[in-house]
Design a protein around this motif. Structure first.
Motif, PDB file in Angstrom:
ATOM      1  N   ARG A  84      -4.869   2.776  -6.492  1.00 52.89           N
ATOM      2  CA  ARG A  84      -3.751   2.857  -5.699  1.00 52.89           C
ATOM      3  C   ARG A  84      -2.636   3.034  -6.480  1.00 52.89           C
ATOM      4  O   ARG A  84      -1.689   3.838  -6.400  1.00 52.89           O
ATOM      5  CB  ARG A  84      -3.820   1.754  -4.640  1.00 52.89           C
ATOM      6  N   ASP A  85      -2.713   2.342  -7.567  1.00 58.39           N
ATOM      7  CA  ASP A  85      -1.377   2.427  -8.520  1.00 58.39           C
ATOM      8  C   ASP A  85      -1.520   3.894  -9.444  1.00 58.39           C
ATOM      9  O   ASP A  85      -0.660   3.954 -10.432  1.00 58.39           O
ATOM     10  CB  ASP A  85      -1.264   1.172  -9.562  1.00 58.39           C
ATOM     11  N   GLN A  86      -2.648   4.433  -9.400  1.00 55.48           N
ATOM     12  CA  GLN A  86      -2.614   5.936  -9.994  1.00 55.48           C
ATOM     13  C   GLN A  86      -2.937   5.409 -11.588  1.00 55.48           C
ATOM     14  O   GLN A  86      -2.962   6.436 -12.345  1.00 55.48           O
ATOM     15  CB  GLN A  86      -1.690   6.642  -9.795  1.00 55.48           C
ATOM     16  N   SER A 125      -8.011   0.883   1.440  1.00 56.95           N
ATOM     17  CA  SER A 125      -6.580   1.100   1.807  1.00 56.95           C
ATOM     18  C   SER A 125      -5.742   0.098   1.028  1.00 56.95           C
ATOM     19  O   SER A 125      -4.399   0.378   0.944  1.00 56.95           O
ATOM     20  CB  SER A 125      -6.214   1.134   3.340  1.00 56.95           C
ATOM     21  N   ASP A 126      -6.107  -1.136   0.703  1.00 60.16           N
ATOM     22  CA  ASP A 126      -5.328  -2.008   0.048  1.00 60.16           C
ATOM     23  C   ASP A 126      -5.258  -1.850  -1.306  1.00 60.16           C
ATOM     24  O   ASP A 126      -4.710  -2.634  -2.355  1.00 60.16           O
ATOM     25  CB  ASP A 126      -5.465  -3.492   0.367  1.00 60.16           C
ATOM     26  N   LYS A 128      -7.902  -2.755  -3.412  1.00 65.05           N
ATOM     27  CA  LYS A 128      -8.380  -3.767  -4.235  1.00 65.05           C
ATOM     28  C   LYS A 128      -9.859  -3.115  -4.437  1.00 65.05           C
ATOM     29  O   LYS A 128     -10.475  -4.037  -5.410  1.00 65.05           O
ATOM     30  CB  LYS A 128      -8.405  -4.889  -3.636  1.00 65.05           C
ATOM     31  N   ALA A 401      -2.645   8.244  -2.500  1.00 66.10           N
ATOM     32  CA  ALA A 401      -1.837   7.918  -1.217  1.00 66.10           C
ATOM     33  C   ALA A 401      -2.381   8.467   0.001  1.00 66.10           C
ATOM     34  O   ALA A 401      -1.962   7.947   1.093  1.00 66.10           O
ATOM     35  CB  ALA A 401      -0.478   8.346  -1.438  1.00 66.10           C
ATOM     36  N   PHE A 403      -5.595   8.735   2.685  1.00 68.58           N
ATOM     37  CA  PHE A 403      -6.923   8.490   3.484  1.00 68.58           C
ATOM     38  C   PHE A 403      -7.977   9.368   3.131  1.00 68.58           C
ATOM     39  O   PHE A 403      -7.669  10.603   3.127  1.00 68.58           O
ATOM     40  CB  PHE A 403      -6.907   7.964   4.844  1.00 68.58           C
TER      41      PHE A 403
ATOM     42  N   HIS B  60       4.152  -2.659  -6.743  1.00 71.43           N
ATOM     43  CA  HIS B  60       3.614  -3.089  -5.208  1.00 71.43           C
ATOM     44  C   HIS B  60       2.079  -3.584  -5.201  1.00 71.43           C
ATOM     45  O   HIS B  60       1.856  -4.272  -4.473  1.00 71.43           O
ATOM     46  CB  HIS B  60       3.842  -2.025  -4.342  1.00 71.43           C
ATOM     47  N   SER B  61       1.152  -3.125  -6.391  1.00 71.17           N
ATOM     48  CA  SER B  61      -0.151  -3.823  -6.244  1.00 71.17           C
ATOM     49  C   SER B  61      -0.206  -5.019  -6.205  1.00 71.17           C
ATOM     50  O   SER B  61      -1.065  -5.854  -5.635  1.00 71.17           O
ATOM     51  CB  SER B  61      -0.948  -3.146  -7.575  1.00 71.17           C
ATOM     52  N   PRO B 313       1.933   4.551   7.405  1.00 69.55           N
ATOM     53  CA  PRO B 313       1.303   5.909   6.949  1.00 69.55           C
ATOM     54  C   PRO B 313       0.066   6.331   7.775  1.00 69.55           C
ATOM     55  O   PRO B 313      -0.365   7.442   7.877  1.00 69.55           O
ATOM     56  CB  PRO B 313       0.948   5.691   5.506  1.00 69.55           C
ATOM     57  N   THR B 356       3.673   0.614   1.692  1.00 71.69           N
ATOM     58  CA  THR B 356       3.011   0.982   0.362  1.00 71.69           C
ATOM     59  C   THR B 356       2.176   2.086   0.846  1.00 71.69           C
ATOM     60  O   THR B 356       2.006   2.439   1.906  1.00 71.69           O
ATOM     61  CB  THR B 356       1.921  -0.329  -0.020  1.00 71.69           C
ATOM     62  N   PRO B 357       1.377   2.824   0.031  1.00 69.20           N
ATOM     63  CA  PRO B 357       0.927   3.897   0.160  1.00 69.20           C
ATOM     64  C   PRO B 357       0.138   4.210   1.281  1.00 69.20           C
ATOM     65  O   PRO B 357       0.201   5.169   2.153  1.00 69.20           O
ATOM     66  CB  PRO B 357       0.269   4.228  -1.060  1.00 69.20           C
ATOM     67  N   LYS B 358      -0.782   3.325   1.453  1.00 75.28           N
ATOM     68  CA  LYS B 358      -1.702   3.450   2.906  1.00 75.28           C
ATOM     69  C   LYS B 358      -1.481   2.407   3.870  1.00 75.28           C
ATOM     70  O   LYS B 358      -2.254   2.195   4.792  1.00 75.28           O
ATOM     71  CB  LYS B 358      -3.151   3.552   2.418  1.00 75.28           C
ATOM     72  N   ASP B 360      -0.993  -0.932   3.902  1.00 74.79           N
ATOM     73  CA  ASP B 360      -1.510  -2.302   3.800  1.00 74.79           C
ATOM     74  C   ASP B 360      -0.379  -3.273   3.947  1.00 74.79           C
ATOM     75  O   ASP B 360      -0.473  -4.437   4.248  1.00 74.79           O
ATOM     76  CB  ASP B 360      -2.265  -2.405   2.701  1.00 74.79           C
ATOM     77  N   GLN B 361       0.777  -3.082   3.329  1.00 70.86           N
ATOM     78  CA  GLN B 361       1.937  -3.957   3.499  1.00 70.86           C
ATOM     79  C   GLN B 361       3.247  -3.063   3.613  1.00 70.86           C
ATOM     80  O   GLN B 361       3.354  -1.942   3.391  1.00 70.86           O
ATOM     81  CB  GLN B 361       2.158  -4.328   1.892  1.00 70.86           C
ATOM     82  N   TYR B 398       5.291   7.118  -4.516  1.00 71.03           N
ATOM     83  CA  TYR B 398       4.183   7.876  -3.755  1.00 71.03           C
ATOM     84  C   TYR B 398       4.852   8.993  -2.566  1.00 71.03           C
ATOM     85  O   TYR B 398       4.421   9.960  -2.391  1.00 71.03           O
ATOM     86  CB  TYR B 398       3.282   7.238  -2.955  1.00 71.03           C
TER      87      TYR B 398
END
Lengths: 405, 405
Positions: A84-86, A125-126, A128, A401, A403, B60-61, B313, B356-358, B360-361, B398
């Motif tokens: 997610r953070d690339q 999606s989070d 993790k 970013a 899905f 954001h992670s 998103p 956040t990108p997908k 979740d937050q 993003y």
């Protein structure tokens, strides 16, 4: 060997140029003393070099090769997803190895043998979890996205042989959930990993031999192509109570199917605004489907059996490549007229296509020409040709970013 | 002052923790000898601290503050866009200053006074240009995205006073093109910068006082709200020959409009799949519009005059904040039922929301509580509260891959 030497020299020249013009380029050393030239991770991508077990780290703002990483095992049909953070690229090898590449240090951080035959993965999606979809042993496995510690192991339902089914078309859905298809068990499954101590999996019969799958970029529509019958399995995650439906049943009815030279199963379909573009297996056609009714609204005759139909991020065009013997060609379908507007021959054995974030360029891998060819999509001209060893998949970090990517 | 000291301490603790657990964290020194802790740029964002002319760089992670940058001028109504490679944040101040922040070195790279009153900007689809939209002098200016050298200056048509009109709602379209509205000249304009030597601009009458504008994430639909009349100006870039149309004309007909406490003009509308959600100016309602017919399909009664309606998103929810005196509230609209499902009071004077990108937050700025509040969108619980000085806009990197952001 000569090609490698030339390539390295070219890379160094690129660096030299970059350092000369960017006063603030962040060079330095990492915690272990290794030299680091930190790059903005939003500019990066990974190109698979399938025959040599290596990958190229690339940048797209000025198309260039940053570095080659080697010794990564069997990369036939390998694919990549990003954290997610690339920061990390997760590379899934056909030999079941999962490799975590750190794009900041440009090194392999970790590598685990998680199965014996794997064809891809997805990130929750989070951000993790990273999840692998496996052929053998069949099922999915979830890992901590930072440490790669195994956190969940979900075997698939058995197929006719009694062994757990091969898994295909794994995609993340909102809320730590995943959708995927079971090739041997003719099913579409949904796994919820929001509580790792108690994963929940629910499967639906979906039709004969689902062989591919994708979710729309907003994580709503999941489609799986059926290899064993005409038609496509369809699931709308906004209305889970409707279950799995079959759409486009009998799209090839009454016709003699062509011999299938390649079974496409790596997200070969595109959703472009109102329309989805689906390569019709065994036909020289791309099916066009209205994404509200999921009825066919048109067919576009193309040059060969389509493998990938990829939508430009603005949805105005769909670029298509083909199975053998037409795999030297790429065609462009206009979304407005549904006609082929351009035909290219980028090189021999075109295996994959990927767009830059807003679609101003498309990168095309021509395996047997040992090149990645970059086109300007406005002018339809070639703007760069990067040397690569039998390149296949191309993946850019911005996909993190979206899905299903 | 005490708050600042506490904040810096908290930031250092975060760094300490990160270094302890990430063996490969890329620390080092930049070319000028400054200490650098390179971070993956895909994880970063910028929070505006409007009253003190400063911004927070955030990640954001694990929600955290990385660094504060100060001395950035008048940041009331400031906004941020990102370079295509996610290396630079471009900050547009109300005083007309354009600041280029390097997210790799975490420092200001360049700062130019490009106008006397500005409210935002956009980056071209190829990433080469950053464009400012200005109130005074009215018009748009294009700069090289790397060097900030001025490359095009396009004055706006004059309004009633004879001065060039204020520009609002600037958004990038595919192919180095931009759409924007002229508040004083009642027009919607399209500027093509594909040939910098000969910029082409074409304007259409759009209705009275267009005050806001957005383009859908695929760069197709451009909408501008009209402050001077009921209705919305609409342009479909897939069918430019249709020109500018008016939609939702008279959405408040026969009703007495409420006094307007805040004129929202910073992309306050959401497109979520099939629907667009539009805050109805002067009303306690969010209008729901079908994105295929552009007809109203519903209205959602909400707690106050909506300012921002922001789609998660995945399009499953739309989060809304409000103008004074209801600006301590946030409400969640469910996309499926079109009903308000949750109501929060994150703090005093909620000014902005960003996902956040997908999705979740969601990060929420509560100006008068000096806090950025982070919610888990699955559980609807608060998961972090970051100290900030009178925070307003929140922007994540993003967004660089989306049109209009």
């Amino acid at each position: 060997m000569k090609r490698v030497a030339l390539l390295l020299q070219a890379t160094l020249l690129f660096f030299g140029g970059a350092l000369g013009t960017h006063a603030h380029e962040s060079g330095g050393h990492d915690m272990l003393g290794a030299s680091v030239l930190a790059l903005p991770t939003g500019d990066l991508g990974v190109v698979i070099e399938r025959a040599t077990g290596s990958v190229l780290l690339v940048a797209h703002s000025q198309p260039r090769i940053i570095k080659r990483l080697e010794g990564l095992g069997d990369l036939s049909h390998a694919s990549v997803v990003f954290s997610r953070d690339q920061r990390y690229a997760y590379l899934f090898g056909r030999d079941g190895a999962l490799t975590q590449i750190d794009l900041l240090t440009q090194q392999v951080k970790k590598r685990v043998a998680q199965a014996t035959n794997s064809i891809g993965g997805a990130v929750s999606s989070d951000g993790k979890l990273v999840v692998a979809q496996n052929y053998a042993p069949g099922g999915i496995k979830a890992f901590d996205a930072e440490t790669l510690a195994l956190v969940a192991d979900i075997p698939a339902q058995p197929g006719a042989t009694g062994a757990p089914s091969k898994v295909v078309g794994l995609a993340d859905l909102p809320g730590r959930r995943f959708a995927y298809a079971l090739f041997d068990a003719n099913a579409l499954c949904l796994t919820d990993l929001s509580n790792l101590a108690q994963p929940k999996t629910e499967c639906h019969l979906a039709g004969k031999q689902p062989y591919d799958g994708l979710v729309s970029n907003d994580g709503r529509f999941y489609l799986a192509g059926l290899f064993g019958e005409d038609g496509i399995a369809f699931y709308d995650d906004l209305y889970p109570e409707r279950g799995v439906q079959k759409i486009l049943a009998g799209y090839g009815r009454g016709e003699q199917p062509l011999p299938v030279y390649k079974m496409p199963h790596l997200r070969g379909w595109a959703v472009a605004g109102d329309f989805a573009f689906l390569p019709a297996i065994g036909r020289h056609e791309v099916l066009v489907v209205d994404t509200r009714t999921w009825q066919e609204v048109g067919r576009v005759p193309v040059k060969g059996q389509p493998v990938f139909a990829v939508a430009r991020p603005d949805g105005r065009e769909v670029w298509v490549n083909f199975a053998f013997p037409d795999n030297g060609w790429v065609q462009v379908i206009d979304r407005k007229t549904l006609a082929v507007t351009h035909t290219f021959s980028p090189g021999e054995a075109v295996l994959h296509l990927e767009f830059t974030p807003k679609g101003d360029q498309v990168w095309v891998s021509a395996r047997d020409s040992n090149a990645v060819v970059v086109y300007d999509t406005s002018t339809k001209t070639e703007v760069a040709r990067l040397p690569a060893r039998a390149p296949s998949g191309i993946f850019f970090t911005y996909l993190a970013a979206l899905f299903g990517r």
